[in-house]
Enzyme design. Structure first.
Site, PDB file in Angstrom:
ATOM      1  N   ASN A 101       0.824  -1.200   0.000  1.00 20.98           N
ATOM      2  CA  ASN A 101       0.000   0.000   0.000  1.00 20.98           C
ATOM      3  C   ASN A 101       0.861   1.254   0.000  1.00 20.98           C
ATOM      4  OD1 ASN A 101      -2.042  -1.824   0.164  1.00 20.98           O
ATOM      5  ND2 ASN A 101      -2.415  -1.546   2.356  1.00 20.98           N
ATOM      6  N   VAL A 102       0.362   2.277  -0.682  1.00 23.45           N
ATOM      7  CA  VAL A 102       1.109   3.534  -0.789  1.00 23.45           C
ATOM      8  C   VAL A 102       0.421   4.645   0.014  1.00 23.45           C
ATOM      9  CG1 VAL A 102       2.004   2.901  -3.071  1.00 23.45           C
ATOM     10  CG2 VAL A 102      -0.128   4.204  -2.920  1.00 23.45           C
ATOM     11  N   HIS A 118       5.999  -0.611  -2.727  1.00 18.24           N
ATOM     12  CA  HIS A 118       5.645   0.140  -3.935  1.00 18.24           C
ATOM     13  C   HIS A 118       5.696   1.646  -3.738  1.00 18.24           C
ATOM     14  CE1 HIS A 118       3.266  -3.724  -5.077  1.00 18.24           C
ATOM     15  NE2 HIS A 118       4.551  -3.843  -5.318  1.00 18.24           N
ATOM     16  N   CYS A 126      12.257  14.059  -7.573  1.00 14.40           N
ATOM     17  CA  CYS A 126      12.663  14.914  -8.699  1.00 14.40           C
ATOM     18  C   CYS A 126      13.171  14.025  -9.847  1.00 14.40           C
ATOM     19  CB  CYS A 126      13.787  15.870  -8.251  1.00 14.40           C
ATOM     20  SG  CYS A 126      14.425  16.826  -9.627  1.00 14.40           S
ATOM     21  N   CYS A 147      10.057  20.532  -9.299  1.00  8.33           N
ATOM     22  CA  CYS A 147      11.085  20.658  -8.262  1.00  8.33           C
ATOM     23  C   CYS A 147      11.617  22.097  -8.274  1.00  8.33           C
ATOM     24  CB  CYS A 147      12.218  19.678  -8.583  1.00  8.33           C
ATOM     25  SG  CYS A 147      13.633  19.829  -7.475  1.00  8.33           S
ATOM     26  N   CYS A 149      14.441  22.833  -8.753  1.00 10.20           N
ATOM     27  CA  CYS A 149      15.428  22.924  -9.838  1.00 10.20           C
ATOM     28  C   CYS A 149      14.733  23.118 -11.187  1.00 10.20           C
ATOM     29  CB  CYS A 149      16.293  21.654  -9.868  1.00 10.20           C
ATOM     30  SG  CYS A 149      15.473  20.238 -10.634  1.00 10.20           S
ATOM     31  N   ASN A 212      -8.593 -12.789   3.901  1.00 14.59           N
ATOM     32  CA  ASN A 212      -9.178 -12.169   2.719  1.00 14.59           C
ATOM     33  C   ASN A 212     -10.629 -12.646   2.612  1.00 14.59           C
ATOM     34  OD1 ASN A 212      -9.785 -11.302   0.025  1.00 14.59           O
ATOM     35  ND2 ASN A 212      -7.581 -11.326  -0.419  1.00 14.59           N
TER      36      ASN A 212
HETATM   37  C1  BV8 Z   1       8.626  -5.665 -11.746  1.00 15.08           C
HETATM   38  C2  BV8 Z   1       1.880   1.385  -7.247  1.00 15.08           C
HETATM   39  C3  BV8 Z   1      10.763  -6.269 -12.467  1.00 15.08           C
HETATM   40  C4  BV8 Z   1       1.005   2.082  -8.194  1.00 15.08           C
HETATM   41  C5  BV8 Z   1       1.751  -0.905  -7.817  1.00 15.08           C
HETATM   42  C6  BV8 Z   1       4.170 -11.692 -15.047  1.00 15.08           C
HETATM   43  C7  BV8 Z   1       3.162 -11.526 -15.972  1.00 15.08           C
HETATM   44  C8  BV8 Z   1       2.695 -10.252 -16.341  1.00 15.08           C
HETATM   45  C9  BV8 Z   1       3.238  -9.116 -15.752  1.00 15.08           C
HETATM   46  C10 BV8 Z   1       4.239  -9.310 -14.850  1.00 15.08           C
HETATM   47  C11 BV8 Z   1       4.710 -10.551 -14.468  1.00 15.08           C
HETATM   48  N1  BV8 Z   1       5.693 -10.396 -13.549  1.00 15.08           N
HETATM   49  C12 BV8 Z   1       5.864  -9.082 -13.312  1.00 15.08           C
HETATM   50  C13 BV8 Z   1       4.985  -8.422 -14.106  1.00 15.08           C
HETATM   51  C14 BV8 Z   1       4.767  -6.995 -14.202  1.00 15.08           C
HETATM   52  C15 BV8 Z   1       3.993  -6.451 -13.023  1.00 15.08           C
HETATM   53  C16 BV8 Z   1       2.896  -7.341 -12.527  1.00 15.08           C
HETATM   54  O1  BV8 Z   1       3.076  -8.069 -11.539  1.00 15.08           O
HETATM   55  N2  BV8 Z   1       1.747  -7.254 -13.155  1.00 15.08           N
HETATM   56  C17 BV8 Z   1       0.587  -7.989 -12.675  1.00 15.08           C
HETATM   57  C18 BV8 Z   1      -0.652  -7.130 -12.900  1.00 15.08           C
HETATM   58  C19 BV8 Z   1       0.540  -9.335 -13.377  1.00 15.08           C
HETATM   59  N3  BV8 Z   1       4.923  -6.215 -11.946  1.00 15.08           N
HETATM   60  C20 BV8 Z   1       5.690  -5.116 -12.036  1.00 15.08           C
HETATM   61  O2  BV8 Z   1       5.719  -4.377 -12.994  1.00 15.08           O
HETATM   62  C21 BV8 Z   1       6.574  -4.856 -10.819  1.00 15.08           C
HETATM   63  N4  BV8 Z   1       7.919  -4.657 -11.262  1.00 15.08           N
HETATM   64  O3  BV8 Z   1       8.183  -6.771 -11.933  1.00 15.08           O
HETATM   65  O4  BV8 Z   1       9.912  -5.269 -11.995  1.00 15.08           O
HETATM   66  C22 BV8 Z   1      11.105  -5.858 -13.839  1.00 15.08           C
HETATM   67  C23 BV8 Z   1      11.490  -4.550 -14.082  1.00 15.08           C
HETATM   68  C24 BV8 Z   1      11.855  -4.192 -15.374  1.00 15.08           C
HETATM   69  C25 BV8 Z   1      11.793  -5.122 -16.393  1.00 15.08           C
HETATM   70  C26 BV8 Z   1      11.371  -6.431 -16.123  1.00 15.08           C
HETATM   71  C27 BV8 Z   1      11.021  -6.802 -14.863  1.00 15.08           C
HETATM   72  C28 BV8 Z   1       6.130  -3.579 -10.133  1.00 15.08           C
HETATM   73  C29 BV8 Z   1       4.809  -3.827  -9.459  1.00 15.08           C
HETATM   74  C30 BV8 Z   1       4.412  -2.591  -8.663  1.00 15.08           C
HETATM   75  C31 BV8 Z   1       3.323  -1.881  -9.395  1.00 15.08           C
HETATM   76  N5  BV8 Z   1       2.808  -0.800  -8.547  1.00 15.08           N
HETATM   77  N6  BV8 Z   1       1.326   0.097  -7.074  1.00 15.08           N
HETATM   78  C32 BV8 Z   1       0.056   2.936  -7.440  1.00 15.08           C
HETATM   79  O5  BV8 Z   1      -0.367   2.543  -6.331  1.00 15.08           O
HETATM   80  O6  BV8 Z   1      -0.274   3.982  -7.980  1.00 15.08           O
HETATM   81  S1  BV8 Z   1       0.925  -2.357  -7.713  1.00 15.08           S
HETATM   82  C33 BV8 Z   1      -0.628  -2.140  -7.082  1.00 15.08           C
HETATM   83  O7  BV8 Z   1      -1.152  -3.474  -6.993  1.00 15.08           O
HETATM   84  C34 BV8 Z   1      -0.715  -1.611  -5.659  1.00 15.08           C
HETATM   85  O8  BV8 Z   1       0.531  -1.371  -5.036  1.00 15.08           O
HETATM   86  C35 BV8 Z   1      -1.393  -2.732  -4.926  1.00 15.08           C
HETATM   87  O9  BV8 Z   1      -1.079  -2.772  -3.627  1.00 15.08           O
HETATM   88  C36 BV8 Z   1      -0.857  -3.875  -5.687  1.00 15.08           C
HETATM   89  C37 BV8 Z   1      -1.463  -5.202  -5.448  1.00 15.08           C
HETATM   90  O10 BV8 Z   1      -2.835  -5.050  -5.450  1.00 15.08           O
HETATM   91  P1  BV8 Z   1      -3.552  -5.437  -4.070  1.00 15.08           P
HETATM   92  O11 BV8 Z   1      -2.920  -4.664  -2.964  1.00 15.08           O
HETATM   93  O12 BV8 Z   1      -3.552  -6.908  -3.948  1.00 15.08           O
HETATM   94  O13 BV8 Z   1      -4.980  -4.847  -4.292  1.00 15.08           O
HETATM   95  P2  BV8 Z   1      -6.153  -5.493  -5.143  1.00 15.08           P
HETATM   96  O14 BV8 Z   1      -7.182  -4.438  -5.367  1.00 15.08           O
HETATM   97  O15 BV8 Z   1      -5.577  -6.245  -6.305  1.00 15.08           O
HETATM   98  O16 BV8 Z   1      -6.747  -6.616  -4.164  1.00 15.08           O
HETATM   99  C38 BV8 Z   1      -7.378  -6.227  -2.971  1.00 15.08           C
HETATM  100  C39 BV8 Z   1      -7.607  -7.509  -2.198  1.00 15.08           C
HETATM  101  O17 BV8 Z   1      -8.171  -7.171  -0.939  1.00 15.08           O
HETATM  102  C40 BV8 Z   1      -8.594  -8.446  -2.867  1.00 15.08           C
HETATM  103  O18 BV8 Z   1      -8.090  -9.766  -2.806  1.00 15.08           O
HETATM  104  C41 BV8 Z   1      -9.857  -8.335  -2.000  1.00 15.08           C
HETATM  105  O19 BV8 Z   1     -10.560  -9.553  -1.924  1.00 15.08           O
HETATM  106  C42 BV8 Z   1      -9.256  -8.008  -0.676  1.00 15.08           C
HETATM  107  N7  BV8 Z   1     -10.128  -7.272   0.235  1.00 15.08           N
HETATM  108  C43 BV8 Z   1     -11.124  -6.391  -0.050  1.00 15.08           C
HETATM  109  N8  BV8 Z   1     -11.652  -5.915   1.105  1.00 15.08           N
HETATM  110  C44 BV8 Z   1     -10.967  -6.491   2.123  1.00 15.08           C
HETATM  111  C45 BV8 Z   1      -9.987  -7.351   1.582  1.00 15.08           C
HETATM  112  N9  BV8 Z   1      -9.138  -8.060   2.331  1.00 15.08           N
HETATM  113  C46 BV8 Z   1      -9.264  -7.946   3.671  1.00 15.08           C
HETATM  114  N10 BV8 Z   1     -10.170  -7.138   4.274  1.00 15.08           N
HETATM  115  C47 BV8 Z   1     -11.028  -6.408   3.540  1.00 15.08           C
HETATM  116  N11 BV8 Z   1     -11.943  -5.615   4.150  1.00 15.08           N
END
Ligand code: BV8
Length: 244
Positions: A101-102, A118, A126, A147, A149, A212
């Protein structure tokens, strides 16, 4: 013995605990989750805006999205799930919170031994100097913000396609290798590399707990699956035994 009791029993004797959280832990505070219905903004998906290309192409649009989210999050408060995790930090001799979480709500709730995989929506970086500063302006004074700068600022957030900070990921991996119990709460367990941490912990012998309301790809490999809201379940895990 039901799953909740089994987890409480494990926690009662644990010395080293790690917690991995996702957007679901902030849901009860009113923060929209990523893949839930309110995850949409002007019909854009996060995956379309949280990328370096989107920022390169249209920094104003990307910052408007963050400005909207910051405005949403600013008045929100931690919920009982956040506070239960802050309590864990006090109770276990070895503890690390690993959050995706951010929104910064874990720190407001009292956690300090934590890593933000994240980044943080209240930090701006910057694009020329790389310096990171806190910026709490709601709304932003100018969009896109610059920034001193003169260069563009960007959110200090890890976007899709960007690598996580080495030291941050290393700290998270080491904690997952050492912990006796890993609690994974509020994440859909689809985003890499965060989604691989539970497997690393399990390989190293940790007892993996998932909290979850819905099943995820992690559920079949968790040692215990506590179905429900983190705001209800996490406090139950931390309730002291009543030796009445
Ligand atoms: C990287 C910042 C290496 C943004 C975020 C394989 C296939 C395809 C793509 C990829 C792959 N491997 C890697 C990738 C790329 C990608 C990725 O994983 N894509 C996914 C979609 C498949 N990963 C990346 O790009 C990562 N970097 O791999 O670098 C690299 C680098 C260069 C070249 C090659 C490789 C970077 C990932 C970070 C992205 N940034 N956030 C912003 O916030 O603005 S990710 C974003 O998703 C958030 O941070 C968030 O936290 C995160 C995960 O989501 P969740 O937190 O799980 O939230 P979500 O809504 O999905 O789910 C909520 C859950 O809560 C649900 O299950 C729900 O049931 C539950 N819930 C609901 N209510 C409740 C509850 N649980 C409990 N109590 C409740 N009341």
């Amino acid at each position: 013995m039901d799953d909740l009791a089994r987890v409480r029993e494990r926690l009662a004797i644990a010395k080293s605990v790690a917690v991995l959280t996702g957007a679901g832990v902030s849901a009860e505070s009113g923060v929209p989750t990523f893949r839930g219905p309110q995850g949409l903004w002007r019909n854009f998906r996060p995956e379309e805006l949280a990328t370096p290309d989107a920022f390169e192409r249209d920094p104003k649009l990307v910052w408007e999205w963050y400005d909207w989210r910051r405005g949403l999050i600013a008045p929100l408060k931690p919920n009982p799930g956040h506070y239960a995790i802050a309590e864990m930090e006090k109770r276990f001799p070895e503890f690390l919170l690993i959050t995706q979480n951010v929104d910064g709500l874990h720190r407001v709730a009292g956690n300090a031994k934590m890593v933000e995989l994240h980044g943080n929506i209240w930090h701006a970086r910057c694009t020329a100097e790389g310096t990171v500063r806190e910026n709490r302006d709601v709304p932003l004074k100018e969009i896109p913000p610059r920034c001193r700068c003169g260069a563009l600022l960007r959110p200090h957030i890890v976007w899709f396609g960007e690598s996580l900070e080495e030291d941050v990921l290393e700290k998270a991996v080491n904690s997952c290798k050492r912990c006796e119990v890993l609690i994974v709460a509020g994440t859909s367990s689809v985003v890499q590399p965060a989604a691989s941490l539970a497997g690393i912990a399990r390989e190293a012998g940790a007892f993996v707990v998932e909290v979850n309301p819905e099943e995820t790809p992690l559920t079949p490999m968790a040692d215990a699956y506590l179905q429900g809201a983190s705001g209800l379940i996490l406090p139950q895990l931390m309730m002291k035994e009543n030796h009445g």
